[in-house]
Design a protein around this motif. Structure first.
Motif, PDB file in Angstrom:
ATOM      1  N   LEU A   1       0.884  -1.167  -0.084  1.00  0.00           N
ATOM      2  CA  LEU A   1      -0.084  -0.034  -0.134  1.00  0.00           C
ATOM      3  C   LEU A   1       0.897   1.102   0.109  1.00  0.00           C
ATOM      4  O   LEU A   1       0.414   2.395  -0.623  1.00  0.00           O
ATOM      5  N   SER A   2       2.218   1.134   0.497  1.00  0.00           N
ATOM      6  CA  SER A   2       2.954   2.463   0.495  1.00  0.00           C
ATOM      7  C   SER A   2       3.497   2.578  -0.696  1.00  0.00           C
ATOM      8  O   SER A   2       3.686   3.809  -1.145  1.00  0.00           O
ATOM      9  N   TYR A   3       3.993   1.371  -1.423  1.00  0.00           N
ATOM     10  CA  TYR A   3       4.828   1.637  -2.668  1.00  0.00           C
ATOM     11  C   TYR A   3       4.341   1.104  -3.777  1.00  0.00           C
ATOM     12  O   TYR A   3       4.778   1.595  -5.117  1.00  0.00           O
ATOM     13  N   TYR A   4       3.607   0.199  -4.061  1.00  0.00           N
ATOM     14  CA  TYR A   4       3.063  -0.644  -5.148  1.00  0.00           C
ATOM     15  C   TYR A   4       1.490  -0.044  -5.464  1.00  0.00           C
ATOM     16  O   TYR A   4       1.039  -0.209  -6.646  1.00  0.00           O
ATOM     17  N   LYS A   5       0.766   0.663  -4.637  1.00  0.00           N
ATOM     18  CA  LYS A   5      -0.285   0.963  -5.097  1.00  0.00           C
ATOM     19  C   LYS A   5      -0.515   2.500  -5.370  1.00  0.00           C
ATOM     20  O   LYS A   5       0.048   3.339  -4.532  1.00  0.00           O
ATOM     21  N   GLU A   6      -1.126   3.014  -6.315  1.00  0.00           N
ATOM     22  CA  GLU A   6      -1.332   4.035  -6.949  1.00  0.00           C
ATOM     23  C   GLU A   6      -2.896   4.820  -6.769  1.00  0.00           C
ATOM     24  O   GLU A   6      -3.699   4.082  -7.415  1.00  0.00           O
ATOM     25  N   ASP A   7      -2.971   5.784  -6.162  1.00  0.00           N
ATOM     26  CA  ASP A   7      -4.597   6.258  -5.793  1.00  0.00           C
ATOM     27  C   ASP A   7      -5.230   7.053  -7.103  1.00  0.00           C
ATOM     28  O   ASP A   7      -6.283   6.963  -6.975  1.00  0.00           O
ATOM     29  N   GLU A   8      -4.403   7.747  -7.746  1.00  0.00           N
ATOM     30  CA  GLU A   8      -4.793   8.700  -8.663  1.00  0.00           C
ATOM     31  C   GLU A   8      -4.111   8.527 -10.073  1.00  0.00           C
ATOM     32  O   GLU A   8      -2.741   7.858 -10.201  1.00  0.00           O
ATOM     33  N   ALA A   9      -4.563   8.670 -11.110  1.00  0.00           N
ATOM     34  CA  ALA A   9      -3.961   8.689 -12.377  1.00  0.00           C
ATOM     35  C   ALA A   9      -4.694   9.483 -13.422  1.00  0.00           C
ATOM     36  O   ALA A   9      -5.771   9.621 -13.300  1.00  0.00           O
ATOM     37  N   ALA A  10      -4.049  10.138 -14.357  1.00  0.00           N
ATOM     38  CA  ALA A  10      -4.752  11.128 -15.273  1.00  0.00           C
ATOM     39  C   ALA A  10      -4.914  10.521 -16.717  1.00  0.00           C
ATOM     40  O   ALA A  10      -5.453  11.083 -17.409  1.00  0.00           O
TER      41      ALA A  10
ATOM     42  N   THR B   1      -8.767  10.196 -17.916  1.00  0.00           N
ATOM     43  CA  THR B   1      -9.327  11.242 -17.963  1.00  0.00           C
ATOM     44  C   THR B   1      -8.789  12.755 -18.498  1.00  0.00           C
ATOM     45  O   THR B   1      -9.418  13.682 -18.446  1.00  0.00           O
ATOM     46  N   ARG B   2      -7.350  12.558 -18.369  1.00  0.00           N
ATOM     47  CA  ARG B   2      -6.546  14.008 -18.659  1.00  0.00           C
ATOM     48  C   ARG B   2      -6.518  14.652 -17.618  1.00  0.00           C
ATOM     49  O   ARG B   2      -6.137  15.869 -17.852  1.00  0.00           O
ATOM     50  N   THR B   3      -7.305  14.281 -16.557  1.00  0.00           N
ATOM     51  CA  THR B   3      -7.113  15.145 -15.270  1.00  0.00           C
ATOM     52  C   THR B   3      -6.556  14.142 -14.275  1.00  0.00           C
ATOM     53  O   THR B   3      -7.124  13.040 -14.224  1.00  0.00           O
ATOM     54  N   SER B   4      -6.156  14.784 -13.220  1.00  0.00           N
ATOM     55  CA  SER B   4      -5.640  14.080 -11.913  1.00  0.00           C
ATOM     56  C   SER B   4      -6.881  13.627 -11.287  1.00  0.00           C
ATOM     57  O   SER B   4      -7.511  14.379 -10.529  1.00  0.00           O
ATOM     58  N   THR B   5      -7.324  12.108 -11.567  1.00  0.00           N
ATOM     59  CA  THR B   5      -8.656  11.827 -10.899  1.00  0.00           C
ATOM     60  C   THR B   5      -8.188  10.549 -10.050  1.00  0.00           C
ATOM     61  O   THR B   5      -7.648   9.400 -10.316  1.00  0.00           O
TER      62      THR B   5
ATOM     63  N   PRO C   1     -14.659   5.205 -14.177  1.00  0.00           N
ATOM     64  CA  PRO C   1     -15.626   4.162 -14.282  1.00  0.00           C
ATOM     65  C   PRO C   1     -14.972   3.289 -15.547  1.00  0.00           C
ATOM     66  O   PRO C   1     -15.758   3.091 -16.319  1.00  0.00           O
ATOM     67  N   GLN C   2     -13.814   2.779 -15.553  1.00  0.00           N
ATOM     68  CA  GLN C   2     -13.080   1.934 -16.381  1.00  0.00           C
ATOM     69  C   GLN C   2     -11.836   1.633 -15.839  1.00  0.00           C
ATOM     70  O   GLN C   2     -11.225   2.165 -14.909  1.00  0.00           O
ATOM     71  N   SER C   3     -11.424   0.293 -16.183  1.00  0.00           N
ATOM     72  CA  SER C   3     -10.077  -0.358 -15.268  1.00  0.00           C
ATOM     73  C   SER C   3      -9.169   0.445 -15.875  1.00  0.00           C
ATOM     74  O   SER C   3      -8.777   0.318 -16.846  1.00  0.00           O
ATOM     75  N   VAL C   4      -8.307   0.732 -14.658  1.00  0.00           N
ATOM     76  CA  VAL C   4      -7.001   1.415 -14.658  1.00  0.00           C
ATOM     77  C   VAL C   4      -6.025   0.456 -13.923  1.00  0.00           C
ATOM     78  O   VAL C   4      -6.396   0.499 -12.829  1.00  0.00           O
ATOM     79  N   GLN C   5      -4.971   0.384 -14.423  1.00  0.00           N
ATOM     80  CA  GLN C   5      -3.650  -0.413 -13.620  1.00  0.00           C
ATOM     81  C   GLN C   5      -2.607   0.428 -13.924  1.00  0.00           C
ATOM     82  O   GLN C   5      -2.180   0.938 -14.777  1.00  0.00           O
ATOM     83  N   VAL C   6      -1.776   0.410 -12.494  1.00  0.00           N
ATOM     84  CA  VAL C   6      -0.789   1.224 -12.678  1.00  0.00           C
ATOM     85  C   VAL C   6       0.545   0.323 -11.884  1.00  0.00           C
ATOM     86  O   VAL C   6       0.306  -0.136 -10.712  1.00  0.00           O
ATOM     87  N   VAL C   7       1.589   0.579 -12.721  1.00  0.00           N
ATOM     88  CA  VAL C   7       2.753  -0.228 -12.312  1.00  0.00           C
ATOM     89  C   VAL C   7       3.776   0.856 -11.710  1.00  0.00           C
ATOM     90  O   VAL C   7       4.160   1.611 -12.524  1.00  0.00           O
ATOM     91  N   THR C   8       4.064   0.749 -10.479  1.00  0.00           N
ATOM     92  CA  THR C   8       4.809   1.854  -9.885  1.00  0.00           C
ATOM     93  C   THR C   8       6.273   1.714 -10.193  1.00  0.00           C
ATOM     94  O   THR C   8       6.710   0.741 -10.367  1.00  0.00           O
TER      95      THR C   8
END
Length: 702
Positions: free
Chosen positions: A48-57, A60-64, A70-77
């Motif tokens: 939760l400290s390093y592998y998880k990202e809470d926001e992504a642009a 939506t092209r905005t920090s959301t 409402p669509q699947s988003v996955q982030v590799v930190t």
């Protein structure tokens, strides 16, 4: 190996690793003293400290926040990239559900080939079609799954991959790193970033990377070099400018690397070291990228950003290719020699206005993309020696004496301008809605010569429309479901428009996706579970006309549906796990005839099941950790229906810190398994997975 067997092996290995590390930590405590009273601390785990990202642009092209997307988003930190010692994108497929390898440099995502990527939300891939993206300049990899037409325009329906590049930092950070491994792997890099003046209003970044290595494949050696420069300037309290420049060089001898022929059951017909390329064959890439972004705060509720990305690259390939399997019982293959040069130059311009209007965040924007592709291709089959599968003898020919025959000399220029609008509406404290629409105007000019068709000139103009509508709902802190409908399109090529039976233009390929999912959080947020189900239909795929094989008709239709499960958990403050599972079924629903696919056929390189796992245990008392990874991909087929066998590979990692030093050992493909990651055709064969690789690195922060 069945999926059930693989899961059982993963559980057994996980239990073994856990029991081993617990024993090791207990032993360490006994050495330090048996009656030491330790203070109890509440520590948040690494997941939760390093592998998880809470926001992504990306979506939506905005920090959301991802929870209201409402669509699947996955982030590799960046932390996960470093822990897995990932040097290129192929090292991370296990950590992205629904993504598998398609060929050497492209992936399959939700059942569809995906070869176009974004950098910081902008088009302009410096690595082109055949070079694998390197990760030295990358701090995050973001994946938006499903059609992204409402926000990015034309693109494949499986999703879009975005590489977030490293930027200058406000705090000084300097790292020197060296790595060595088997197959003569050696790399070195230096990165320096931080303030350029006293108040840090100006900042810099300098990164230099170089590596070299041999391969398990005959004749193959690889070299990479990357120079990455960045400058950031807070012009005043309302304006910030970021400028970046990257220079990339890659040279691979014994390439363009292809597969190894197999029988219908997926068994290799040659040793996995076999290569149809000579040592003098090579693939070389030179690329340059310039990128700039200006962020401007207009007032308390309105802001804007303007972005530009320019790139050019040249990819030269001189290589042998299998032209024919002589017969099923023969030990030899016929080959041809190809001389290809691909040059690309492109620019992307983007401008956005973002308004915060009470419960609404409204985005209005426009982008323009221009790209010119030149392709020069000669080949010959005369005088090219056959090659044995069991006992290859290289160096039989003098490639400079080949009588080359021109095949293609073409230039394609693409211009795309898009206008889009989006509204993120916070209806209540629980309910968020997202609506977006986009219109694109596309023009493509083709001017070329092909040996089969002669000189051809073609122009194509079309307009594409894309929409997205979705909602997220917060039931409570544990349950956050969402649903969405999104569309996308891919324009038909200008050259293909000449093959219409009645002279009319083909409509673009169109796709639509229905997706529903839920993000859930358990045990005081120590367990995060994301579940998504989707149904994608792709239509207007060009097919051969049954009445005239020189013409095309737009009747092809493919359906993809599946389920993805992503789990991120802190089992204990020191033990974390990241698990990704995907089920996918992609099938042809309409087709003119089964030259390659027939109705009901599965798509090539679309495994039904994928399972990836990464688990790590930390020993705080000795500032060390041990990690274990696994990657399972079920049976696939190639383009001609031959089997590509399922596989499971395991990785192991050890890491320790001493003052400002970090030492790391990574073993990939721990048990040295021979396997194919994907398939192509009967004569080209299946692409071979990497054999065991051992990497030892030392990095120093100063």
């Amino acid at each position: 190996m069945t999926l059930r067997t693989t899961i059982m092996m993963m559980q057994a290995c996980g239990a073994l690793v856990f029991s081993t590390v617990i024993f090791a930590e207990d032993a360490t405590n006994e050495i330090n003293g048996s009656n030491i009273e330790l203070q109890t601390l509440q520590v948040q785990g690494r997941a939760l400290s390093y592998y998880k990202e809470d926001e992504a642009a990306l979506a939506t092209r905005t920090s959301t926040p991802i929870d209201v997307t409402p669509q699947s988003v996955q982030v590799v930190t960046e932390a996960l990239i470093e822990d897995q010692a990932a040097r290129q994108i192929t090292d991370l497929y296990r950590s992205i559900s629904g993504m598998s390898q398609n060929n050497v440099s492209t992936v399959t995502l939700r059942g569809f080939s995906q070869d176009e990527v974004l950098y910081d939300g902008l088009k302009g891939d410096p690595f082109g079609d055949f070079s694998i993206p390197q990760l030295f300049t990358i701090e995050q990899i973001q994946v938006l799954k499903g059609p992204s037409g409402a926000i990015y325009g034309a693109g494949e329906p499986g999703g879009v991959i975005n590489y977030v590049t490293k930027k200058p930092t406000y705090e000084e950070k300097n790292t020197l790193k060296v790595s060595a491994g088997n197959k003569d792997f050696l790399s070195g890099s230096i990165e320096s970033s931080g303030p350029a003046n006293e108040d840090a209003s100006q900042r810099y970044r300098v990164g230099i990377y170089s590596d070299g290595q041999d391969s398990y494949r005959n004749n193959v050696e690889e070299e990479n070099r990357i120079i990455d420069l960045g400058y950031a300037w807070d012009i005043d309290e309302n304006n910030t400018l970021n400028v970046q420049y990257t220079d990339i060089h890659q040279y691979i001898s014994g390439a363009r690397l292809r597969g190894i022929p197999t029988d219908d059951d997926g068994n290799f017909l040659a040793d996995t070291s076999w290569n149809n390329n000579e040592k003098s064959d090579y693939q070389e890439l030179d690329a340059q990228v310039f990128q700039a972004r200006l962020d401007h705060s207009i007032n308390s509720w309105l802001e804007s950003n303007v972005l530009v990305r320019y790139f050019d690259n040249t990819e030269t390939q001189k290589y042998h290719e299998i032209s024919k399997l002589i017969d099923s019982n023969s030990d030899k293959v016929e080959r041809e020699f190809r001389d290809q040069v691909r040059s690309r130059e492109g620019i992307t311009l983007v401008g956005n206005l973002i308004a915060e209007l009470g419960d609404h965040i409204v985005l209005v924007g426009s982008d323009y993309f221009h790209q010119k592709n030149d392709f020069l291709y000669d080949k010959t089959t005369k005088g090219v020696a056959e090659l044995s599968l069991s006992n290859p003898v290289y160096g039989q020919d003098d490639t400079s004496a080949y009588d080359m025959v021109p095949q293609t000399n073409e230039s394609t220029t693409t211009d795309q301008i898009g206008l889009y609008i989006q509204d993120q509406w916070k209806v209540t404290d629980q309910l968020d809605l997202l609506a977006g629409a986009r219109i694109d105007r596309i023009e493509e000019k083709y001017d070329g010569y092909k040996i089969k068709t002669g000189i051809t000139k073609a122009n194509y103009k079309d307009t594409g429309y894309s929409t997205r509508l979705g909602a997220t709902y917060r039931i409570n802190d544990n349950w956050k479901p969402y649903t969405s409908f999104s569309t996308g399109f891919v324009p038909q090529g200008a050259e293909d428009q000449q093959k219409s039976a009645d002279g009319s233009l083909f409509d673009p390929e169109e796709s639509q996706q229905f997706e529903a999912g839920v993000r859930s959080y358990w045990f005081n947020n120590k367990l995060n579970v994301n579940l998504a189900a989707y149904h994608i239909v792709r239509e207007n795929i060009l097919q051969t006309d049954l009445n005239d094989e020189s013409l095309l008709v737009a009747v092809g239709k493919v359906r993809s549906q599946g389920v993805e499960l992503d789990i991120l958990t802190d089992i204990t403050p020191h033990w974390v796990a990241n698990v990704s599972y995907a089920y996918n079924d992609t099938r042809v629903k309409e087709s003119t005839k089964g030259i390659q696919y027939a109705n009901g056929d599965r798509f090539a390189n679309t495994p039904h099941h994928q399972l990836g796992m990464w688990t790590r245990y930390d020993f705080p008392s000795i500032t060390s950790s041990i990690a274990f990874g696994a990657d399972y991909v079920s049976e696939q087929i190639n383009r001609q229906g031959q089997t590509v066998k399922p596989y499971t590979v395991y990785d192991l990692s050890w890491q320790t810190r001493y003052d400002d030093w970090k030492f790391q050992l990574n073993i990939k493909n721990l048990f040295d398994k021979e396997y194919a990651v994907s398939g192509f055709t009967q004569k080209i064969g299946s692409f071979v997975g990497e054999r065991r690789r051992v990497y030892l690195s030392a990095s120093y922060d100063f």
